[in-house]
Design a protein around this motif. Structure first.
Motif, PDB file in Angstrom:
ATOM      1  N   VAL A 178       0.835  -1.203   0.000  1.00 52.06           N
ATOM      2  CA  VAL A 178       0.000   0.000   0.000  1.00 52.06           C
ATOM      3  C   VAL A 178       0.865   1.246   0.000  1.00 52.06           C
ATOM      4  N   LEU A 179       1.855   1.244   0.863  1.00 50.20           N
ATOM      5  CA  LEU A 179       2.744   2.394   0.972  1.00 50.20           C
ATOM      6  C   LEU A 179       3.500   2.647  -0.318  1.00 50.20           C
ATOM      7  N   ALA A 180       4.070   1.582  -0.894  1.00 46.56           N
ATOM      8  CA  ALA A 180       4.894   1.739  -2.094  1.00 46.56           C
ATOM      9  C   ALA A 180       4.086   2.291  -3.258  1.00 46.56           C
ATOM     10  N   MET A 181       2.899   1.724  -3.521  1.00 47.98           N
ATOM     11  CA  MET A 181       2.109   2.151  -4.668  1.00 47.98           C
ATOM     12  C   MET A 181       1.513   3.536  -4.462  1.00 47.98           C
ATOM     13  N   GLN A 182       1.065   3.831  -3.251  1.00 51.11           N
ATOM     14  CA  GLN A 182       0.511   5.154  -2.986  1.00 51.11           C
ATOM     15  C   GLN A 182       1.605   6.227  -3.092  1.00 51.11           C
ATOM     16  N   THR A 183       2.801   5.928  -2.571  1.00 46.48           N
ATOM     17  CA  THR A 183       3.891   6.889  -2.639  1.00 46.48           C
ATOM     18  C   THR A 183       4.358   7.097  -4.072  1.00 46.48           C
ATOM     19  N   MET A 184       4.447   6.016  -4.835  1.00 46.14           N
ATOM     20  CA  MET A 184       4.854   6.124  -6.234  1.00 46.14           C
ATOM     21  C   MET A 184       3.869   6.989  -7.018  1.00 46.14           C
ATOM     22  N   ARG A 185       2.579   6.795  -6.755  1.00 45.99           N
ATOM     23  CA  ARG A 185       1.578   7.601  -7.459  1.00 45.99           C
ATOM     24  C   ARG A 185       1.622   9.055  -7.011  1.00 45.99           C
ATOM     25  N   LEU A 186       1.850   9.277  -5.715  1.00 47.73           N
ATOM     26  CA  LEU A 186       1.940  10.644  -5.215  1.00 47.73           C
ATOM     27  C   LEU A 186       3.054  11.416  -5.909  1.00 47.73           C
ATOM     28  N   PHE A 187       4.240  10.815  -5.966  1.00 49.04           N
ATOM     29  CA  PHE A 187       5.354  11.487  -6.632  1.00 49.04           C
ATOM     30  C   PHE A 187       5.061  11.683  -8.123  1.00 49.04           C
TER      31      PHE A 187
END
Length: 354
Positions: free
Chosen positions: A327-336
């Motif tokens: 969850v963290l990895a995909m949400q952070t990747m999309r945020l950036f």
């Protein structure tokens, strides 16, 4: 026709007391029925009700950022070397999922501009699936109506959180409070030292990260992960601090829905709700596809692809024992990704809407 009494005439101290009491009650009720993120969700719903009724209280921005920092450290506690190795192995699929979400938000925004009576710039930023505060700030910098953007962003956040909590509950996930470890770190720090170091890292990283979009969440996350994985100390957040963090985040979001915002939303609520629900549904469909590619459970991938805030999805993932690292990895990747290409996407939506 009698009008409903407003909270505007009530003293600020009483408004804070009312918010505190109702938020605690709402959180306990939601916890009793097994709802994930009960403290966060209960405080947000109560704050929305009080904000619409004329409450003049506002959660300070610094308190909101410290709440984000607590969630960042809590998520950092869930990361391990095995999780990072899994993320490194699956990054092409995660990048594909990010691209799918961004493209779907672009299509829904174009539909909303054509049929929802909203300007292209506001629709572009309002449906950008990044951190709400970051998107509002970027929209303001690029000349969009920040009031419309903020309304759309927080309407979508509310929908994502409510639906995410309901889906997590419906899938039968065991809702348990995050377990904060105790003990001794490899370098020999004891439990009290771990707690002191955690507070120091939280304070310093939040003050540094507050200068950047979503930095109050990401800087503590990165700092806490590096120090814990490096064996410096074990992250030790007291439960009362987590409850305050959840409450600060929920109240900050909810109190932004004042009467003026409510009246504005009511006139355009059908189109805003439709666009938010359409984007959530499309992301859920993509989650089925991505879950098969990754070999992960649907709930974890659903939370990872949901177009909501990184902090709110992390809270639900932590409470439902989902794959927090994913969850963290995909949400952070999309945020950036959205922060970097958001201005370009907004220009394309404005151009296509003409």
């Amino acid at each position: 026709m009698p009008t409903r009494p407003s909270l505007d005439s009530i003293a600020l101290m009483r408004q804070w007391l009312l918010l505190l009491v109702l938020a605690v009650i709402a959180g306990q009720v939601l916890r009793l029925i097994g709802m994930p993120a009960a403290d966060f969700l209960g405080s947000m719903l109560v704050a929305i009700g009080l904000g619409v009724r004329g409450a003049r209280i506002r959660v300070p921005a610094l308190a909101f950022k410290f709440g984000q920092g607590c969630i960042g450290l809590l998520v950092a506690r869930s990361l391990s070397a095995e999780t990072l190795a899994s993320i490194a192995h699956d990054w092409p699929v995660m990048l594909l999922a990010t691209a799918i979400t961004v493209v779907m938000s672009l299509l829904v925004a174009l539909f909303l501009v054509r049929y929802g009576d909203l300007p292209g710039s506001a629709a572009a930023w309002g449906l950008s699936p990044g951190a709400a505060s970051a998107m509002v700030a970027l929209a303001e910098d690029h000349g969009a109506d920040s009031r419309v953007v903020a309304t759309m962003q927080y309407v979508r956040v509310v929908c994502v959180v409510l639906i995410g909590a309901v889906v997590s509950h419906a899938l039968g996930s065991d809702v348990t409070p995050p377990q904060i470890p105790t003990g001794t770190a490899p370098l020999g720090f004891t439990v009290p030292a771990n707690g002191i170091l955690t507070i120091l890292v939280l304070t310093g990283s939040v003050l540094i990260g507050a200068r950047f979009p979503a930095g109050a969440l990401l800087v503590p996350l990165l700092a806490g992960s590096a120090m814990q994985l490096g064996g410096v100390f074990i992250i030790d957040l007291p439960q009362w601090l987590l409850c305050l963090a959840y409450g600060a985040l929920g109240c900050y979001v909810g109190l932004r829905f004042d009467r003026a915002t409510f009246d504005f939303v009511v006139r355009r609520l059908p189109s805003m709700l439709f666009s938010a629900l359409a984007l959530i549904a499309l992301c859920a469909l993509s989650a089925l596809f991505i879950a098969n590619l990754l070999g992960k459970d649907f709930l974890s991938v659903y939370l990872a692809t949901s177009p909501g805030g990184l902090d709110s999805m992390a809270i639900i993932a932590l409470d439902t024992q989902a794959d927090v690292g994913l969850v963290l990895a995909m949400q952070t990747m999309r945020l950036f990704g959205v922060v970097l290409i958001g201005p370009y996407l907004a220009r394309q939506i404005i151009r296509l809407s003409r």
